[in-house]
Design a protein around this motif. Structure first.
Motif, PDB file in Angstrom:
ATOM      1  N   GLU A   1       3.646 -64.679 -39.097  1.00  0.00           N
ATOM      2  CA  GLU A   1       3.829 -64.033 -40.394  1.00  0.00           C
ATOM      3  C   GLU A   1       2.571 -63.362 -40.932  1.00  0.00           C
ATOM      4  OE1 GLU A   1       6.452 -66.067 -43.270  1.00  0.00           O
ATOM      5  OE2 GLU A   1       6.330 -67.748 -41.857  1.00  0.00           O
ATOM      6  N   ASP A   2       1.412 -63.702 -40.420  1.00  0.00           N
ATOM      7  CA  ASP A   2       0.155 -63.145 -40.931  1.00  0.00           C
ATOM      8  C   ASP A   2      -0.104 -61.784 -40.276  1.00  0.00           C
ATOM      9  OD1 ASP A   2      -0.353 -65.321 -42.579  1.00  0.00           O
ATOM     10  OD2 ASP A   2      -1.265 -66.441 -40.916  1.00  0.00           O
ATOM     11  N   LEU A   3       0.646 -60.782 -40.698  1.00  0.00           N
ATOM     12  CA  LEU A   3       0.565 -59.471 -40.069  1.00  0.00           C
ATOM     13  C   LEU A   3      -0.813 -58.840 -40.199  1.00  0.00           C
ATOM     14  CD1 LEU A   3       4.056 -58.025 -41.009  1.00  0.00           C
ATOM     15  CD2 LEU A   3       3.367 -59.263 -38.959  1.00  0.00           C
ATOM     16  N   HIS A   4      -1.527 -59.147 -41.266  1.00  0.00           N
ATOM     17  CA  HIS A   4      -2.862 -58.570 -41.447  1.00  0.00           C
ATOM     18  C   HIS A   4      -3.862 -59.077 -40.399  1.00  0.00           C
ATOM     19  CE1 HIS A   4      -3.117 -62.337 -43.692  1.00  0.00           C
ATOM     20  NE2 HIS A   4      -4.422 -62.269 -43.543  1.00  0.00           N
ATOM     21  N   LEU A   5      -3.526 -60.186 -39.716  1.00  0.00           N
ATOM     22  CA  LEU A   5      -4.402 -60.733 -38.673  1.00  0.00           C
ATOM     23  C   LEU A   5      -4.133 -60.148 -37.285  1.00  0.00           C
ATOM     24  CD1 LEU A   5      -4.456 -64.518 -39.647  1.00  0.00           C
ATOM     25  CD2 LEU A   5      -6.182 -62.764 -40.130  1.00  0.00           C
ATOM     26  N   LEU A   6      -3.065 -59.370 -37.169  1.00  0.00           N
ATOM     27  CA  LEU A   6      -2.740 -58.786 -35.867  1.00  0.00           C
ATOM     28  C   LEU A   6      -3.730 -57.689 -35.517  1.00  0.00           C
ATOM     29  CD1 LEU A   6       1.138 -58.451 -36.128  1.00  0.00           C
ATOM     30  CD2 LEU A   6      -0.162 -60.178 -34.871  1.00  0.00           C
ATOM     31  N   PRO A   7      -4.243 -57.706 -34.302  1.00  0.00           N
ATOM     32  CA  PRO A   7      -5.155 -56.624 -33.915  1.00  0.00           C
ATOM     33  C   PRO A   7      -4.378 -55.319 -33.741  1.00  0.00           C
ATOM     34  CG  PRO A   7      -4.746 -58.079 -32.061  1.00  0.00           C
ATOM     35  CD  PRO A   7      -4.061 -58.694 -33.241  1.00  0.00           C
ATOM     36  N   LYS A   8      -5.048 -54.224 -33.948  1.00  0.00           N
ATOM     37  CA  LYS A   8      -4.434 -52.915 -33.757  1.00  0.00           C
ATOM     38  C   LYS A   8      -4.127 -52.728 -32.272  1.00  0.00           C
ATOM     39  CE  LYS A   8      -5.012 -48.073 -34.683  1.00  0.00           C
ATOM     40  NZ  LYS A   8      -5.769 -47.011 -35.278  1.00  0.00           N
ATOM     41  N   SER A   9      -3.020 -52.097 -31.979  1.00  0.00           N
ATOM     42  CA  SER A   9      -2.630 -51.859 -30.594  1.00  0.00           C
ATOM     43  C   SER A   9      -3.681 -51.008 -29.887  1.00  0.00           C
ATOM     44  CB  SER A   9      -1.271 -51.149 -30.535  1.00  0.00           C
ATOM     45  OG  SER A   9      -0.977 -50.792 -29.200  1.00  0.00           O
ATOM     46  N   GLN A  10      -3.921 -51.335 -28.643  1.00  0.00           N
ATOM     47  CA  GLN A  10      -4.843 -50.552 -27.820  1.00  0.00           C
ATOM     48  C   GLN A  10      -4.105 -49.447 -27.062  1.00  0.00           C
ATOM     49  OE1 GLN A  10      -8.235 -51.114 -28.064  1.00  0.00           O
ATOM     50  NE2 GLN A  10      -7.432 -52.400 -29.691  1.00  0.00           N
ATOM     51  N   ASN A  11      -2.791 -49.369 -27.238  1.00  0.00           N
ATOM     52  CA  ASN A  11      -1.996 -48.346 -26.562  1.00  0.00           C
ATOM     53  C   ASN A  11      -2.288 -46.985 -27.186  1.00  0.00           C
ATOM     54  OD1 ASN A  11       0.320 -46.605 -25.890  1.00  0.00           O
ATOM     55  ND2 ASN A  11       1.078 -48.458 -24.893  1.00  0.00           N
ATOM     56  N   LYS A  12      -2.655 -46.028 -26.374  1.00  0.00           N
ATOM     57  CA  LYS A  12      -3.026 -44.688 -26.850  1.00  0.00           C
ATOM     58  C   LYS A  12      -1.976 -43.628 -26.509  1.00  0.00           C
ATOM     59  CE  LYS A  12      -6.975 -46.238 -28.304  1.00  0.00           C
ATOM     60  NZ  LYS A  12      -7.008 -46.756 -29.635  1.00  0.00           N
ATOM     61  N   GLU A  13      -0.818 -44.058 -26.002  1.00  0.00           N
ATOM     62  CA  GLU A  13       0.239 -43.097 -25.655  1.00  0.00           C
ATOM     63  C   GLU A  13       0.728 -42.382 -26.906  1.00  0.00           C
ATOM     64  OE1 GLU A  13       1.241 -42.267 -22.678  1.00  0.00           O
ATOM     65  OE2 GLU A  13       0.169 -43.822 -21.578  1.00  0.00           O
ATOM     66  N   PRO A  14       1.004 -41.078 -26.808  1.00  0.00           N
ATOM     67  CA  PRO A  14       1.547 -40.376 -27.973  1.00  0.00           C
ATOM     68  C   PRO A  14       2.959 -40.870 -28.298  1.00  0.00           C
ATOM     69  CG  PRO A  14       1.220 -38.862 -26.110  1.00  0.00           C
ATOM     70  CD  PRO A  14       0.752 -40.213 -25.680  1.00  0.00           C
ATOM     71  N   THR A  15       3.313 -40.777 -29.560  1.00  0.00           N
ATOM     72  CA  THR A  15       4.629 -41.233 -30.026  1.00  0.00           C
ATOM     73  C   THR A  15       5.754 -40.604 -29.224  1.00  0.00           C
ATOM     74  OG1 THR A  15       3.703 -41.498 -32.228  1.00  0.00           O
ATOM     75  CG2 THR A  15       6.096 -41.453 -32.072  1.00  0.00           C
ATOM     76  N   GLU A  16       5.632 -39.309 -28.906  1.00  0.00           N
ATOM     77  CA  GLU A  16       6.690 -38.613 -28.158  1.00  0.00           C
ATOM     78  C   GLU A  16       6.908 -39.251 -26.786  1.00  0.00           C
ATOM     79  OE1 GLU A  16       3.741 -36.741 -29.033  1.00  0.00           O
ATOM     80  OE2 GLU A  16       4.558 -36.351 -31.022  1.00  0.00           O
ATOM     81  N   LYS A  17       5.828 -39.614 -26.115  1.00  0.00           N
ATOM     82  CA  LYS A  17       5.939 -40.228 -24.791  1.00  0.00           C
ATOM     83  C   LYS A  17       6.572 -41.623 -24.889  1.00  0.00           C
ATOM     84  CE  LYS A  17       3.493 -41.153 -20.543  1.00  0.00           C
ATOM     85  NZ  LYS A  17       2.249 -41.083 -19.793  1.00  0.00           N
ATOM     86  N   LEU A  18       6.177 -42.380 -25.915  1.00  0.00           N
ATOM     87  CA  LEU A  18       6.756 -43.708 -26.113  1.00  0.00           C
ATOM     88  C   LEU A  18       8.250 -43.612 -26.413  1.00  0.00           C
ATOM     89  CD1 LEU A  18       3.909 -45.309 -28.224  1.00  0.00           C
ATOM     90  CD2 LEU A  18       4.545 -45.941 -25.881  1.00  0.00           C
ATOM     91  N   LEU A  19       8.632 -42.652 -27.243  1.00  0.00           N
ATOM     92  CA  LEU A  19      10.041 -42.480 -27.571  1.00  0.00           C
ATOM     93  C   LEU A  19      10.843 -42.077 -26.338  1.00  0.00           C
ATOM     94  CD1 LEU A  19      12.195 -42.516 -29.776  1.00  0.00           C
ATOM     95  CD2 LEU A  19      11.652 -40.106 -30.219  1.00  0.00           C
ATOM     96  N   LYS A  20      10.323 -41.149 -25.553  1.00  0.00           N
ATOM     97  CA  LYS A  20      10.998 -40.750 -24.311  1.00  0.00           C
ATOM     98  C   LYS A  20      11.106 -41.933 -23.354  1.00  0.00           C
ATOM     99  CE  LYS A  20       9.783 -35.863 -24.290  1.00  0.00           C
ATOM    100  NZ  LYS A  20       8.999 -34.819 -23.605  1.00  0.00           N
TER     101      LYS A  20
END
Length: 127
Positions: free
Chosen positions: A43-62
């Protein structure tokens, strides 16, 4: 899908909670059979590290649509956000879960009510 990218785009909140949060048991007595499952999640969302995934949104959606259209076997597999298993070695059979389903029916497991198929009302015409 987004939990199984390398690196993951989003974490599995249930898995994170299993590493230090107290269990939250839920007892379900539907259909004359008692089942207990753990509904804890991080539940402590503020403690989650930022994703290291650098894929563009379009590629992730596809990739998301490609996976669920071309690779995922809707006739035998279930989508489980709780377990986040998407590799062929770790597939979830929709016939081993808490709700009866046909080969033609989709199965998307509710992570907080394991006997609830979120896709139960999807009909062939709507796919």
């Amino acid at each position: 899908y987004l939990m199984s990218c390398s690196p993951p785009v989003v974490p599995n909140l249930q898995e994170l909670a299993s590493q230090g949060c107290d269990p939250i048991p839920v007892i379900d007595r539907k259909w004359g059979r008692e089942m207990t499952w753990d509904c804890r999640f991080w539940e402590d969302l503020h403690l989650l590290p930022k994703s290291q995934n650098k894929e563009p949104t379009e590629k992730l959606l596809k990739g998301f649509f490609r996976y669920y259209v071309e690779e995922f076997d809707w006739s035998s597999q279930a989508v489980s956000v709780r377990l986040a298993l998407t590799t062929q070695q770790n597939i979830i059979s929709k016939f081993n879960l808490g709700t009866p389903v046909t080969k033609e029916g989709w199965y998307i497991e509710d992570p907080f009510d394991l006997r609830h198929n979120l896709a139960a009302n999807c009909v062939k015409e709507g796919r």
